[in-house]
Design an enzyme around this catalytic site. Sequence first.
Site, mmCIF file in Angstrom:
data_model
loop_
_atom_site.group_PDB
_atom_site.id
_atom_site.type_symbol
_atom_site.label_atom_id
_atom_site.label_comp_id
_atom_site.label_asym_id
_atom_site.label_seq_id
_atom_site.Cartn_x
_atom_site.Cartn_y
_atom_site.Cartn_z
ATOM 1 N N ARG A 83 -31.713 -9.683 -25.544
ATOM 2 C CA ARG A 83 -32.332 -10.553 -24.343
ATOM 3 C C ARG A 83 -33.360 -9.928 -23.737
ATOM 4 O O ARG A 83 -34.607 -10.655 -23.297
ATOM 5 C CB ARG A 83 -30.977 -10.642 -23.315
ATOM 6 N N THR A 84 -33.194 -8.572 -23.596
ATOM 7 C CA THR A 84 -34.448 -7.816 -22.646
ATOM 8 C C THR A 84 -35.650 -8.222 -23.579
ATOM 9 O O THR A 84 -36.680 -8.667 -22.767
ATOM 10 C CB THR A 84 -34.087 -6.592 -22.395
ATOM 11 N N ARG A 128 -38.385 0.084 -23.998
ATOM 12 C CA ARG A 128 -36.992 0.590 -23.916
ATOM 13 C C ARG A 128 -36.642 1.667 -24.778
ATOM 14 O O ARG A 128 -37.066 1.824 -25.948
ATOM 15 C CB ARG A 128 -35.985 -0.563 -24.481
ATOM 16 N N HIS A 166 -31.898 0.708 -15.709
ATOM 17 C CA HIS A 166 -32.323 -0.852 -16.273
ATOM 18 C C HIS A 166 -33.102 -1.748 -15.174
ATOM 19 O O HIS A 166 -31.951 -2.491 -14.757
ATOM 20 C CB HIS A 166 -31.030 -1.458 -17.172
HETATM 21 C C1 NCD Z 1 -27.462 -4.259 -21.194
HETATM 22 C C2 NCD Z 1 -28.037 -2.863 -21.668
HETATM 23 O O1 NCD Z 1 -28.862 -2.732 -22.751
HETATM 24 O O2 NCD Z 1 -28.148 -1.923 -21.139
HETATM 25 N N1 NCD Z 1 -28.136 -5.335 -22.070
HETATM 26 C C3 NCD Z 1 -29.066 -5.964 -21.674
HETATM 27 O O3 NCD Z 1 -30.039 -5.315 -21.476
HETATM 28 N N2 NCD Z 1 -28.864 -7.210 -21.307
HETATM 29 C C4 NCD Z 1 -25.943 -3.924 -21.355
HETATM 30 C C5 NCD Z 1 -25.300 -3.582 -22.598
HETATM 31 O O4 NCD Z 1 -26.013 -3.215 -23.599
HETATM 32 O O5 NCD Z 1 -24.020 -3.453 -22.498
#
Ligand code: NCD
Length: 350
Positions: A85-86, A135, A168
């Site tokens: 998603r990100t 990331r 995040h």
């Molecule tokens: C989260 C993350 O990567 O921290 N996911 C995200 O970015 N939507 C949560 C997760 O991985 O549980």
Amino acid sequence: MTDVTRNWEEFNSTEVSAKIPFFTKDGRLYDCLFAQQFDRALLDRLFTLANKLRATAQTKEGADFLLSLLSHKRAMLYFVQPSTRTFLSFQNACHLLGLKTSEIRDTNTSSEIKGESPEDSVRTFSSYVDLIIMRHPVPGFVEKTAWVMNRAKRPVPVISGGSGKDQHPTQALLDVYTLDSQLEGGVDGKTIVMVGDLKRGRTVRSLSYLMKNYKRVKLYFVSPPQLRMEKDILTFLSKHTIPYRETDDLGSVMREADAIYMTRIQDEHDVAGESRKVDYSKFQFRAEHLAVIKKTCIIMHPLPRREEIEVEVDEDDRAVYWRQERNGMWVRAALIAHLFSVEDEILGRK
Ligand code: NCD
């Protein structure tokens, strides 16, 4: 530039509040690294901008206008930790505004495999792009990249898409955008319940930091005793007089909630399989709970989910996690528009 910014170790050991000016330029965010960088005025502005972007993109004319705004810019997505998603929402946010993107998703495909340091690899990006979205599994690495890039001959802004188990910030941004738009009267005065692995969940950590921007918010932290929210966050909340209570009994607090934020167990951070010992069944939202919570209580999740939310719950109007996920694209586009100072053009368009 003060002396402390010359040496990474020294800079790194200073308080976040003292670091913020280094990541700010001309009164706007230059890098986005910590949830503590957002104040209420900026949050409200970004949400208005996200709404306007969403409305503008509905027509071809509007979408073409947005595409023209940053068509002279290029972004690098350096995501060397799993992401769906990100990554996709940032990539599409860039594309909405006309930015071209390139990506590295695995250090095995970059020169790091030939022994280049991650710092040198990152420095290389600045030769080609105008924005780095990153990331990384190591807490602090994204911040160090921003520190390096700000001092480079050709500085490039850096946005964190998740930094180890620490922060995040843009997830917190989309979470508050979702809370703000889904809750009658916004976030002020609401009771928010965060559930799951609060110790290692960076989304709930960043979301907790953002709560300082809202009035009369009450928090419940529901987790197994081994996975409680870390002290640094609890200290921050106390300092900002945000009331919170910790419990391991979801049933005892769900009736009161205006929003329930579920999270998965972050077992990728296990050192010796410690979370296998945790009984996670008490930290699940099941279809039977829908009859217990308020008619107006929303259910959120940063996703991906495992068993924390039964699939049957998806059908209920109060389950907003799929909308929350899509909100990420709009609010990330708003953030990029802010970084590149094109917000007035978007907001001013008829
Ligand atoms: C989260 C993350 O990567 O921290 N996911 C995200 O970015 N939507 C949560 C997760 O991985 O549980």
